[in-house]
Scaffold this motif. Structure first.
Motif, PDB file in Angstrom:
ATOM      1  N   LEU A  30      -7.073  -9.111 -31.797  1.00  0.00           N
ATOM      2  CA  LEU A  30      -7.182  -8.661 -33.187  1.00  0.00           C
ATOM      3  C   LEU A  30      -6.364  -7.399 -33.439  1.00  0.00           C
ATOM      4  O   LEU A  30      -5.836  -7.200 -34.532  1.00  0.00           O
ATOM      5  CB  LEU A  30      -8.652  -8.421 -33.547  1.00  0.00           C
ATOM      6  N   ASP A  33      -2.981  -8.458 -34.056  1.00  0.00           N
ATOM      7  CA  ASP A  33      -2.991  -9.072 -35.381  1.00  0.00           C
ATOM      8  C   ASP A  33      -2.985  -8.022 -36.489  1.00  0.00           C
ATOM      9  O   ASP A  33      -2.504  -8.261 -37.594  1.00  0.00           O
ATOM     10  CB  ASP A  33      -4.238  -9.978 -35.489  1.00  0.00           C
ATOM     11  N   ASN A  34      -3.528  -6.830 -36.213  1.00  0.00           N
ATOM     12  CA  ASN A  34      -3.595  -5.760 -37.201  1.00  0.00           C
ATOM     13  C   ASN A  34      -2.446  -4.760 -37.082  1.00  0.00           C
ATOM     14  O   ASN A  34      -2.539  -3.644 -37.595  1.00  0.00           O
ATOM     15  CB  ASN A  34      -4.939  -5.018 -37.099  1.00  0.00           C
ATOM     16  N   ILE A  58      -9.295  -0.720 -35.777  1.00  0.00           N
ATOM     17  CA  ILE A  58      -8.154  -1.597 -36.063  1.00  0.00           C
ATOM     18  C   ILE A  58      -8.289  -2.262 -37.423  1.00  0.00           C
ATOM     19  O   ILE A  58      -7.313  -2.456 -38.129  1.00  0.00           O
ATOM     20  CB  ILE A  58      -7.939  -2.674 -34.967  1.00  0.00           C
ATOM     21  N   GLU A  59      -9.524  -2.590 -37.808  1.00  0.00           N
ATOM     22  CA  GLU A  59      -9.757  -3.200 -39.120  1.00  0.00           C
ATOM     23  C   GLU A  59      -9.305  -2.241 -40.226  1.00  0.00           C
ATOM     24  O   GLU A  59      -8.581  -2.631 -41.144  1.00  0.00           O
ATOM     25  CB  GLU A  59     -11.248  -3.545 -39.273  1.00  0.00           C
ATOM     26  N   GLY A  62      -5.501  -1.718 -40.125  1.00  0.00           N
ATOM     27  CA  GLY A  62      -4.820  -2.878 -40.690  1.00  0.00           C
ATOM     28  C   GLY A  62      -4.851  -2.899 -42.210  1.00  0.00           C
ATOM     29  O   GLY A  62      -3.984  -3.480 -42.858  1.00  0.00           O
ATOM     30  N   ASN A  63      -5.882  -2.262 -42.797  1.00  0.00           N
ATOM     31  CA  ASN A  63      -5.996  -2.189 -44.252  1.00  0.00           C
ATOM     32  C   ASN A  63      -5.364  -0.922 -44.820  1.00  0.00           C
ATOM     33  O   ASN A  63      -5.623  -0.564 -45.976  1.00  0.00           O
ATOM     34  CB  ASN A  63      -7.468  -2.251 -44.671  1.00  0.00           C
ATOM     35  N   ASN A  64      -4.584  -0.210 -44.003  1.00  0.00           N
ATOM     36  CA  ASN A  64      -3.894   1.010 -44.442  1.00  0.00           C
ATOM     37  C   ASN A  64      -4.830   2.091 -44.969  1.00  0.00           C
ATOM     38  O   ASN A  64      -4.506   2.811 -45.909  1.00  0.00           O
ATOM     39  CB  ASN A  64      -2.846   0.689 -45.506  1.00  0.00           C
ATOM     40  N   ASP A 164      -9.371 -14.725 -38.246  1.00  0.00           N
ATOM     41  CA  ASP A 164      -9.693 -13.766 -39.301  1.00  0.00           C
ATOM     42  C   ASP A 164     -11.191 -13.674 -39.587  1.00  0.00           C
ATOM     43  O   ASP A 164     -11.671 -12.679 -40.094  1.00  0.00           O
ATOM     44  CB  ASP A 164      -8.945 -14.126 -40.590  1.00  0.00           C
TER      45      ASP A 164
END
Lengths: 239, 104
Positions: A30, A33-34, A58-59, A62-64, A164
């Protein structure tokens, strides 16, 4: 004698290492992936070494989400460790300063639980035992991250193989792990509504801080529960 | 190394330091403080559930039909049978794959 204690720790930590392994690999996949490189993912597992907070990190990355909020969220998810280190203080006081440094670095949920259990049973909490238990979880965690990250690099579209959906379900599982705590349902309900409202009216990533703050404020404002405990209320499963 | 990647490295180091602070924090504080005020303790106790919920609820609401269904099925079965997080993940993954590759 000291060597025996080390291997006793290794044996104790072994099943926990097996249970945590899929999560190390999942984190690696993940993370890539991010937007992480394989080296970034391995570096994070080796330095942060706290599964749930790494997933959160990381979540959000990944969402900036702004960096300070990522660090704050990692801090918040790991806050329970403050209770752990306070609680095992009585068992590790005899460690040297350097030994304490390593001991607290390796203080993941199962390490806390086992140390506490061992101390309460009157068994000696020696540094070799603690280190054996900790390292047999730590090194495979890094290795599994590497494997997962290499695998993640090979995947073109994470949605096609259902990657996802894993993070939200993983977080849902973690939330459910806290369900024995005081005021669990009202806190979760308020945080859920506030985070969805925050997402809708303010936008990502602010929904995280808005939702979290709402739940925490509610917990602080509600009258204290009858059973006030000074030790950690529940031992959550790491990863 | 490009500056953006360097920022990620700094971010990971900051996260590692923040995590280490939580791991030594209790040991350091316990020598200073006799008891944590009850309200502060209630607030601290609420932190993990409150933070993690904000990562779950919006995904459920805005993630799409397939994600919402798989989350709900995984949740219901895991709660009913008291399953581990790992089994719950497997259930959710199977459901989402079924929806994506067989139903739609």
């Amino acid at each position: 004698m000291r060597k025996d204690e080390f291997w006793e720790g290794v044996r104790g930590g072994f099943p926990i290492m097996l249970a945590a392994s899929p999560f190390g690999a999942l984190f690696g996949a993940l993370a890539v992936d991010n937007g992480f490189t394989i080296a970034d993912a391995v570096f994070m597992s080796a330095t942060v070494y706290a599964g749930a907070s790494q997933m959160v990190g990381i979540e959000l990355f990944g969402n900036n989400v702004q960096p300070w909020l990522v660090v704050l969220s990692v801090f918040a998810v790991n806050f329970r460790h403050v209770l752990y280190s306070a609680s095992i203080a009585k068992h590790v006081r005899h460690f040297t300063l350097v030994q304490k440094f390593f001991a607290f670095f390796l203080l993941v949920d199962p390490q806390y639980a086992e140390t506490e259990k061992r101390g309460e049973r009157g068994l000696p909490v020696t540094f070799p035992w603690y280190l054996g238990f900790g390292l047999v979880i730590y090194f495979p965690w890094i290795f599994n991250t590497l494997l997962g990250a290499i695998f993640g690099q090979l995947i073109g579209d994470p949605k096609a193989i259902g990657l996802d959906v894993l993070l939200p379900i993983y977080f849902l599982g973690l939330v459910m792990g806290f369900r024995k705590r005081d005021r669990f349902l009202p806190i979760v309900a308020v945080s859920a509504v506030a985070s969805v409202a925050g997402m809708h009216f303010v936008g990502s990533p602010w929904h995280v801080s808005i939702g979290a703050l709402a739940g925490i404020l509610l917990a602080a404002c509600l009258p204290p529960a009858e059973t006030v405990t000074t030790t950690p209320v529940a031992i959550e499963k790491e990863a | 190394m490009d500056p953006q990647h360097l920022n990620l490295i700094y971010l990971i180091i900051a996260a590692a330091v923040a995590t280490f602070i939580t791991r030594i924090g209790g040991y350091v504080l316990i020598t200073q403080m006799k008891q944590i005020p009850p309200r502060l303790e209630s607030a601290l106790n609420a932190v993990p559930a409150a933070v993690l919920t904000t990562l779950v609820a919006p995904a459920f609401v805005y993630g799409g039909f397939d994600v919402a269904v798989s989350m709900f099925v995984a949740f219901a079965i895991a709660l009913g049978l008291n399953l581990s997080t790992l089994r719950m993940l497997v259930i959710g993954w199977v459901v989402v794959m079924l929806i994506r590759h067989l139903v739609l």
